[in-house]
Design an enzyme around this catalytic site. Sequence first.
Site, PDB file in Angstrom:
ATOM      1  N   ARG A  64       0.828  -1.209   0.000  1.00 62.02           N
ATOM      2  CA  ARG A  64       0.000   0.000   0.000  1.00 62.02           C
ATOM      3  C   ARG A  64       0.862   1.259   0.000  1.00 62.02           C
ATOM      4  O   ARG A  64       0.592   2.219  -0.711  1.00 62.02           O
ATOM      5  CB  ARG A  64      -0.926  -0.013   1.215  1.00 62.02           C
ATOM      6  CG  ARG A  64      -1.932   1.135   1.262  1.00 62.02           C
ATOM      7  CD  ARG A  64      -2.914   0.931   2.406  1.00 62.02           C
ATOM      8  NE  ARG A  64      -3.828   2.050   2.559  1.00 62.02           N
ATOM      9  CZ  ARG A  64      -4.948   2.219   1.860  1.00 62.02           C
ATOM     10  NH1 ARG A  64      -5.281   1.332   0.939  1.00 62.02           N
ATOM     11  NH2 ARG A  64      -5.724   3.268   2.058  1.00 62.02           N
ATOM     12  N   HIS A  68       0.717   4.049  -2.909  1.00 55.68           N
ATOM     13  CA  HIS A  68       0.361   5.430  -2.575  1.00 55.68           C
ATOM     14  C   HIS A  68       1.515   6.391  -2.843  1.00 55.68           C
ATOM     15  O   HIS A  68       1.284   7.588  -3.005  1.00 55.68           O
ATOM     16  CB  HIS A  68      -0.095   5.517  -1.120  1.00 55.68           C
ATOM     17  CG  HIS A  68      -1.504   5.051  -0.923  1.00 55.68           C
ATOM     18  ND1 HIS A  68      -2.427   5.747  -0.173  1.00 55.68           N
ATOM     19  CD2 HIS A  68      -2.166   3.963  -1.395  1.00 55.68           C
ATOM     20  CE1 HIS A  68      -3.586   5.104  -0.193  1.00 55.68           C
ATOM     21  NE2 HIS A  68      -3.445   4.014  -0.921  1.00 55.68           N
ATOM     22  N   ASN A  96      -4.847   8.705   3.033  1.00 54.07           N
ATOM     23  CA  ASN A  96      -3.728   8.157   3.799  1.00 54.07           C
ATOM     24  C   ASN A  96      -3.944   8.173   5.309  1.00 54.07           C
ATOM     25  O   ASN A  96      -3.307   7.414   6.041  1.00 54.07           O
ATOM     26  CB  ASN A  96      -2.445   8.927   3.477  1.00 54.07           C
ATOM     27  CG  ASN A  96      -2.020   8.780   2.035  1.00 54.07           C
ATOM     28  OD1 ASN A  96      -2.406   7.822   1.359  1.00 54.07           O
ATOM     29  ND2 ASN A  96      -1.227   9.711   1.545  1.00 54.07           N
ATOM     30  N   HIS A 195      -5.209  -6.964  -3.195  1.00 54.56           N
ATOM     31  CA  HIS A 195      -6.217  -7.045  -2.140  1.00 54.56           C
ATOM     32  C   HIS A 195      -6.500  -8.487  -1.730  1.00 54.56           C
ATOM     33  O   HIS A 195      -7.440  -8.737  -0.975  1.00 54.56           O
ATOM     34  CB  HIS A 195      -7.502  -6.346  -2.585  1.00 54.56           C
ATOM     35  CG  HIS A 195      -7.428  -4.865  -2.491  1.00 54.56           C
ATOM     36  ND1 HIS A 195      -8.472  -4.032  -2.846  1.00 54.56           N
ATOM     37  CD2 HIS A 195      -6.427  -4.041  -2.089  1.00 54.56           C
ATOM     38  CE1 HIS A 195      -8.116  -2.768  -2.663  1.00 54.56           C
ATOM     39  NE2 HIS A 195      -6.880  -2.747  -2.210  1.00 54.56           N
TER      40      HIS A 195
END
Length: 320
Positions: A64, A68, A96, A195
Amino acid sequence: MASSTCYFAGLSLLCWLLASSSTASAQLSPNFYVTTCPHLENIVHFTMAHVIRQDHRMGASMLRLFFHDCFVNGCDASVLLDDTPTLQGEKNAYPNQNSLRGFEVIDRIKTSVEARCPNTVSCADILALAARDAVKLLGGPTWTVPLGRRDTTTASMSAANANLPPPTANLSSLISLFASKNLTARDMTALSGAHTVGLARCSSFRTRIYNEPNIDASFAAVQKSACPVVGGDDNLVVLDMSTPIRFDNGYFKNLMARQGLLHSDQELFNGGSQDAWVRLYARSNHAFAQDFIVAMVNMGNIAPLTGSSGEIRRNCRFVN
């Protein structure tokens, strides 16, 4: 994108990598630190192995963090910067807040790397390697990471708020957001397979489990027990109930069973353009692994700083 002839000849990975070559990838090299920091990958892998033994969640957290970072002005370690009196970082951007974790792991790796190879390895490259090793340590594929990124001296709260796909996004919005980063819809679907590990907060999926028709009723009932109509916004639920800490193609099997936890997940299998890819990945873990590798390399090539641009941060949280 590779042709269907190339794919079914069993050459998907090679052909797609060639088709996806770019100026950015040409500026990066897997041998970038071969003489200046030859033990880099061993250092990263050793630390990640220790961390994931203690906390399996940290594997998903590294993925992640990398995602990001790359989606906000490129893979430049901007997401790692703390707020200071003169710089507003991205950690408190809406996507975030209370969701990114693992900054201390990157700090730990950086400290070990600096002890062996001072002022040599960027935080951006450390994050790319940590994400790769996280996948491998959770049972997923591994790949060669092109290296040579440098660290930015800026960050963008506004870009973080605008460029990161929300869990409520529909398919057309998702395709558009990924296309803006030169990633195809196929890249997007493969990357979404991340995921298969990790957790989601109740606030990100409550609307789906209570209001959406394209959801398995028994699955929704289980999720409602952890996510009440009111309250419990920070309650955590696994994204993949079948194999929550193993990196595999279970996520795509879940989508076919209408058991995607997030709205944006189920959009990939909802009578649209990505249904065929979901079916393929659900049927073949090998096909998913191959395409995930290509997509991760492509994502790692988003606007890297190279050459004399940026800097090599001594501390990943602060500009030198």
